[in-house]
Motif scaffolding. Structure first.
Motif, PDB file in Angstrom:
ATOM      1  N   HIS A  83     -41.326 -20.726  81.769  1.00 41.99           N
ATOM      2  CA  HIS A  83     -40.619 -21.866  81.201  1.00 41.99           C
ATOM      3  C   HIS A  83     -39.316 -21.424  80.568  1.00 41.99           C
ATOM      4  O   HIS A  83     -39.067 -20.223  80.383  1.00 41.99           O
ATOM      5  N   THR A 120     -31.851 -24.960  82.959  1.00 45.77           N
ATOM      6  CA  THR A 120     -33.178 -24.528  83.387  1.00 45.77           C
ATOM      7  C   THR A 120     -33.016 -23.599  84.596  1.00 45.77           C
ATOM      8  O   THR A 120     -33.681 -23.734  85.620  1.00 45.77           O
ATOM      9  N   SER A 141     -31.920 -29.254  80.705  1.00 49.78           N
ATOM     10  CA  SER A 141     -32.752 -29.995  79.759  1.00 49.78           C
ATOM     11  C   SER A 141     -31.841 -30.721  78.785  1.00 49.78           C
ATOM     12  O   SER A 141     -30.886 -30.138  78.269  1.00 49.78           O
ATOM     13  N   THR A 159     -39.222 -26.309  78.554  1.00 48.01           N
ATOM     14  CA  THR A 159     -39.283 -27.034  79.828  1.00 48.01           C
ATOM     15  C   THR A 159     -39.854 -26.093  80.876  1.00 48.01           C
ATOM     16  O   THR A 159     -39.317 -24.992  81.083  1.00 48.01           O
ATOM     17  N   SER A 165     -41.401 -31.244  79.699  1.00 50.13           N
ATOM     18  CA  SER A 165     -40.886 -30.715  78.439  1.00 50.13           C
ATOM     19  C   SER A 165     -41.853 -30.966  77.294  1.00 50.13           C
ATOM     20  O   SER A 165     -42.628 -31.930  77.300  1.00 50.13           O
ATOM     21  N   ARG A 177     -37.842 -39.420  77.496  1.00 46.78           N
ATOM     22  CA  ARG A 177     -37.558 -38.412  78.509  1.00 46.78           C
ATOM     23  C   ARG A 177     -36.166 -38.672  79.081  1.00 46.78           C
ATOM     24  O   ARG A 177     -35.904 -39.748  79.610  1.00 46.78           O
TER      25      ARG A 177
END
Length: 254
Positions: A83, A120, A141, A159, A165, A177
């Motif tokens: 992540h 990300t 993100s 994330t 997330s 979101r």
């Protein structure tokens, strides 16, 4: 593992992409809109103060990549897989200043948004690929400062590789979101309303400047107004004092 590219490089790419895409949304819908970079030439800042149609503030974070080689990471037990994460100090003046700005932009008029933004992806080759295809923000993100309201101390926003997330240390999903695709869709709705001339609330540039000055003063970075500088330039400088990238879309009085 830290990103191999700089926060500055990521921020430059993200803002350039955001301004290009949002301006194109308004142009494609036939809305009378001007990006802030050309507004002074088009309108003449000393003769006419335009309205803010949309203001997007992004504070960039350099995400860390946590892989299976980092099982001792404090976030690994909550995610259980690779992540990306970045930290937010909710007790810091920076966070409080951004939270204030977000609340003011979304009070009644909802003329703009404030987000923390982080990639990300973490390798140069990934960055180059996203930049060349215009997918830097699609692969980022985004989270509002208000998602951390009520928290105290340092917290992580994580994330996973599927795009899910969480806010840690007490695991919970964000209430809202946010994706770049969703923000573009919202901009399209605003652009249609502007193109059709529907009645809508807008904020004067001077009001936005006032709100930014309050946030900057919360950081101890307030400054006197330079009357020989356009309001748009002053707003851009205030955004920089808040360590934010800014996309500002304007329209003239109707």
């Amino acid at each position: 593992m830290e990103c191999s590219f700089s926060e500055f490089s990521y921020g430059y790419a993200a803002i350039r992409e955001a301004e290009s895409e949002l301006a194109q949304v308004y142009r494609s819908r036939g809305a009378p809109i001007l990006p802030s970079l050309v507004a002074e030439e088009q309108l003449g800042w000393d003769a006419q103060i335009p309205f803010v149609e949309y203001a997007l503030f992004l504070q960039f974070k350099r995400a860390q990549y946590v892989s299976r080689r980092h099982p001792a990471s404090p976030t690994w037990p909550h995610v259980g897989g690779p992540h990306y994460r970045f930290a937010i100090d909710t007790d810091g003046h920076q966070h409080r200043a951004l939270l204030h700005l977000e609340q003011r932009l979304r009070t009644g008029i909802e003329i703009g948004e404030v987000f923390y933004a982080a990639p990300t992806f973490h390798e140069d080759r990934q960055f180059d690929a996203c930049y060349s295809t215009g997918e830097v923000l699609d692969r980022s993100s985004l989270v509002s400062p208000s998602e951390f309201r009520g928290d105290s101390g340092v917290h992580h926003f994580v994330t996973d590789l599927s795009g899910n997330s969480q806010i840690l240390s007490t695991p919970r999903a964000p209430q809202r979101r946010v994706s770049w695709e969703g923000l573009v869709a919202m901009a399209q709705e605003h652009a249609v309303a502007a193109a059709e001339g529907r009645p809508r609330q807008r904020m004067r540039v001077g009001v936005l400047e006032e709100e930014l000055m309050v946030s900057a003063e919360m950081l101890g970075r307030g400054s006197d107004r330079a009357i020989n500088v356009s309001p748009i330039r002053r707003i851009q400088r205030l955004a920089a004092l808040l360590d934010c990238g800014l996309v500002l879309l304007l329209s003239s009085p109707e």
